[in-house]
Design an enzyme around this catalytic site. Structure first.
Site: not given
Ligand code: NAG
Ligand code: NAG
Ligand code: NAG
Ligand code: NAG
Ligand code: NAG
Ligand code: NAG
Ligand code: NAG
Ligand code: NAG
Ligand code: NAG
Ligand code: NAG
Ligand code: NAG
Ligand code: NAG
Length: 704
Positions: A186, A284-286, A400
């Site tokens: 995301t 991006t990020s998980p 994050d």
């Protein structure tokens, strides 16, 4: 056998095998010469800062999974000298100093075969690995300076992985495909992405790249030997408060895939090699559920963070991204994000629409001085990059890892904990912390020279990038290079370009000009100024002629960056000594397993009289085993690298030198019923004399 001894022995064996493995392979069916290898690169798992979040508090206390390097060699079958070696390491980022040592070792072992031009050193961007290996000062601030043990483990393990890949060289074929992987990433800076032109955004369905691209390696019989896959997602599934060393979601994906193909191989002892490579990872990020305020007692507790600033009540500290396993744990999230990448890779591995790769193997590498690089934009305007500087938002961190480096905001309350800080501060009575490009006392804070590298295999081109491209930056760079490859006739319309990084050297982020103007974390961390991306686009496209079938001349290069490692300051104190508590011995069981049978899903626990694991990293080995009794014989069933086990070390008394080791095994579904035991492998350092190994053993226990 120590890691060092193993390393030199293997080095000797490999060097004596160079010649035979390169001759007499001509004429066998198969387009390329392929080699794949894996090795352990895990540095000290305790008392060392972790690399990624830049958090002084994040000191490691044990092991979740070992970090590995996976090496992929591709050579032309007819002209084996035309080859590349792609190194995918479970570390946060490549580094100039570590790469220099890897290149020096490999060029000494394989003269003329592996070179500064064809070795690409790529990090998966895992944020849960061992820190202290980077050559520049800024990343060392939180790790008590340089940690030679970490850097050496990465160098030795990587060289070993390449040697193993080299020893496995055999003819084979390559094919390429892609698939869509949803729900695994995301955008963590959507407000910055929105600053990009609307017509450009309209060309893409998502504000993240959802495509996973995969290069499949086959032997001449069409059997898969492994793959290299490219997908953009931050290695931040495990949070900043985790202190167990791990490969995060890409290390997990690699383990899951490899153990699916070879279920009976212990981790790291596999021959099928699954490469999960990082791509345009910047924004991006998980943490796919989004970012929320964890502010107990506040009216905004549990609410989404502010869209543009990622703050809760005006500050960043409480804003945390949540992964898909949030309700369970960050380890659950890590497994889910890893599995999604595995599923995507498996889709492409099994697809029948992959394209065959054919054509030349080429590489090009130059150094580029970014501190003041003048170049011409496509519209004819001459511009220049700037000496490295961190913007204010850099200190704000991300959702994050909020407030990474927040000690540089001027709040020096936490500084006295870090003696390294005192040294730096004394060089800078008025610390100009953000102007890292001008800060070269005691040595360079941030790199000003970066590696620019491209690898080509037929129609497939890998851009090896020295930083974290944002989603749109990655798209612009790929599209520009692809257009140049086609318009210059180097590759046809089937040209396929991917980005891989952060690789070779770490120069932080690369945002677009428009994102830069918003100055969120990624823009603020674009250290060479607003034209950073355009400088890279200019340089990479200019190098396209050097990966053509016929290359004339060599590209102009700036000077290699200065060597800094030998001057690096290390303040990590060595292990003084280990001692068992009175009336006990190393390896004695302190807390034993239960005599009541265990069931799948339960966690088995045992604690032992321990010693500092920094005494012996046990590279290629293990600090623990779960053994299974099979027909009256004990067999190793699990090691410290299985995600179902953990190894924890805690110093119980610094004066007496005593410590305890805790082992856990969470029993997987489907585990065979029967008799098991734990063993613990330690190495103790006496006050005087040599380090000696010992083994502890729990009672037998049953799984029913
Ligand atoms: C190999 O790497 C090590 C660092 O781990 C370095 O000390 C050594 O000089 C290198 N060897 C060569 C031949 O460059
Ligand atoms: C996926 O592969 C197809 C077929 O080669 C190609 O047209 C498409 O551009 C690829 N997608 C990406 C994102 O590269
Ligand atoms: C190829 O097949 C895979 C798996 O069925 C699919 O995900 C992918 O979209 C296909 N690619 C193209 C270019 O059709
Ligand atoms: C948030 O960012 C968007 C896009 O950059 C901008 O249009 C909007 O004005 C910003 N909102 C606030 C409150 O700053
Ligand atoms: C490998 O590639 C070669 C050359 O394109 C081809 O002749 C051969 O059939 C391929 N082998 C397999 C197993 O696909
Ligand atoms: C770690 O941090 C996350 C995110 O803030 C939080 O949800 C979790 O409870 C923390 N875990 C521990 C063990 O403190
Ligand atoms: C690793 O695999 C090889 C065969 O590939 C086997 O001989 C060896 O025993 C294995 N080592 C361990 C520790 O399982
Ligand atoms: C950058 O380079 C330009 C032209 O080469 C020169 O005029 C300028 O003084 C340099 N600036 C710095 C800060 O070195
Ligand atoms: C060229 O592009 C840059 C960056 O977008 C812009 O600042 C500059 O004004 C443009 N120059 C011309 C002549 O259009
Ligand atoms: C840290 O804070 C103290 C007290 O406010 C101040 O005297 C000192 O100069 C500060 N040190 C640095 C390096 O900013
Ligand atoms: C180890 O286990 C003991 C219980 O024997 C527990 O008190 C301690 O917190 C554990 N330490 C770590 C680092 O897990
Ligand atoms: C554990 O099992 C082994 C193998 O059956 C046996 O030799 C040993 O005595 C058992 N240990 C204990 C403490 O029961």
């Amino acid at each position: 056998m120590t890691g060092f001894m193993l390393y030199y022995l293997t080095a000797f064996l490999a060097s004596s095998a160079v010649a035979p493995s390169n001759v007499g392979i001509q004429g066998v069916a198969g387009q390329y010469l392929l080699g794949l290898g894996i090795a352990d690169i895990t540095g000290p798992v305790v008392e060392t800062n972790m690399m990624g979040y830049a958090s002084l508090a994040q000191t490691d206390t044990g092991l979740h999974m070992r970090q590995r390097t996976r090496a992929f060699i591709i050579g032309e079958e007819d002209t084996p000298a035309n080859r590349i070696v792609f190194i995918n390491a479970d570390i946060a980022m490549g580094d100039t100093g570590v790469r220099r040592s890897i290149v020096a070792n490999l060029t000494a072992l394989f003269p003329g075969i592996y070179t500064n031009d064809n070795i690409a050193f790529v990090g998966t961007h895992a944020h849960s690995g061992v820190g202290g290996y980077l050559e520049n000062l800024l990343p060392q601030l939180t790790s008590l300076g340089y940690v030679a043990e970490t850097a050496n483990a990465i160098v030795q393990g990587t060289v070993l992985a390449v040697q193993r890949a080299h020893d496995s060289l055999a003819p084979g074929n390559l094919s390429l495909g892609n698939t869509t992987v949803l729900n695994a990433n995301t955008n963590r800076s959507p407000s910055a992405y929105l600053a990009n032109p609307a017509e450009e955004r309209a060309m893409y369905e998502f504000d993240q790249d959802k495509d996973l691209t995969l290069l499949r390696f086959d032997d001449t019989n069409g059997n898969a030997r492994g793959f290299l896959s490219f997908f953009a997602v931050h290695g931040t599934s495990l949070y900043e408060n985790n202190t167990l060393i791990s490969g995060d979601n890409k290390g997990m994906a690699a383990y899951l895939y490899e153990s699916m193909v070879e279920p009976n191989s212990l981790p790291g002892n596999n021959t099928f090699i699954a490469g999960f490579t990082q791509a345009n990872v910047g924004d991006t990020s998980p943490n796919t559920l989004g970012a929320f305020c964890e502010s107990p007692g506040q009216p905004f507790d549990g609410m989404p963070c502010d869209f543009n600033t990622s703050t809760c009540g005006g500050t960043v500290e409480d804003c945390h991204g949540r992964g898909p396993g949030f309700r369970i744990s960050d380890f659950a999230s890590n497994q889910i994000i890893g599995q999604l990448q595995v599923d995507g890779a498996q889709t492409v591995m099994n697809a029948n629409n992959r394209s065959t790769i054919s054509g030349s193997v080429r590489s090009v590498h130059v150094y580029l001085e970014m501190a003041n690089h003048t170049f011409t934009l496509p519209n004819g305007t001459s511009v220049q990059t700037c000496p490295a500087a961190m913007g204010f938002s850099f200190a704000g961190g991300t959702t994050d890892g909020p407030g990474a480096f927040d000690f540089i905001q001027g709040d020096n309350a936490s500084m006295p904990q870090n003696p390294f800080w005192e040294i730096v501060a004394c060089q800078f009575p008025k610390p100009i912390l953000l102007n890292t490009g001008y800060a070269d006392l005691p040595y360079q804070w941030s790199p000003s020279t970066v590696d620019i590298q491209m690898l080509r295999v037929g129609q497939f081109v890998m851009l090896i990038v020295p930083g974290e491209l944002t989603t749109m930056s990655g798209r612009r760079l790929r599209e520009a290079v692809r257009a140049e490859l086609i318009s210059s006739g180097v590759i046809g319309e089937d040209a396929y370009v991917v980005v891989a990084g952060p690789a070779n050297t770490y120069s932080h982020y690369i945002a677009t000009l428009e994102e830069y103007s918003v100055q969120r974390y990624e823009g603020a961390s674009t250290i060479y100024g607003q034209y950073t991306l355009d400088a890279y686009i200019d340089k990479y496209t200019s190098l396209v002629p050097f990966i053509a079938d016929t290359v004339t001349g060599t590209p102009a290069s700036d000077a290699a960056p200065p060597e800094l490692t030998s001057a690096a300051i290390s303040l990590q104190s060595p292990v003084v000594f280990d001692a068992p508590p009175l009336f006990s011995s190393f390896g004695d069981v302190q807390v034993d397993v239960s005599s009541t049978p265990y069931q799948a899903g339960q966690t088995v626990f045992a604690a032992f009289v321990g010693a500092n694991p920094r005494n012996n990293l046990r590279l290629e080995g293990t600090f623990l085993t779960v053994d299974q009794l099979v027909s009256g014989e004990w067999q190793i069933f699990r090691t410290d690298s299985h995600p179902s086990t953990t190894y924890n070390w805690v110093q119980t008394n610094t004066i007496l030198g005593t410590s305890q080791v805790n082992l856990t095994w969470t029993i997987e579904d489907g585990t065979a019923s029967g008799t098991y035991r734990f063993r613990y492998f330690g190495d103790a350092k006496p006050l005087i004399g040599d380090i000696t190994s010992f083994t502890g053993q729990s009672s037998n226990f049953t799984v029913s």
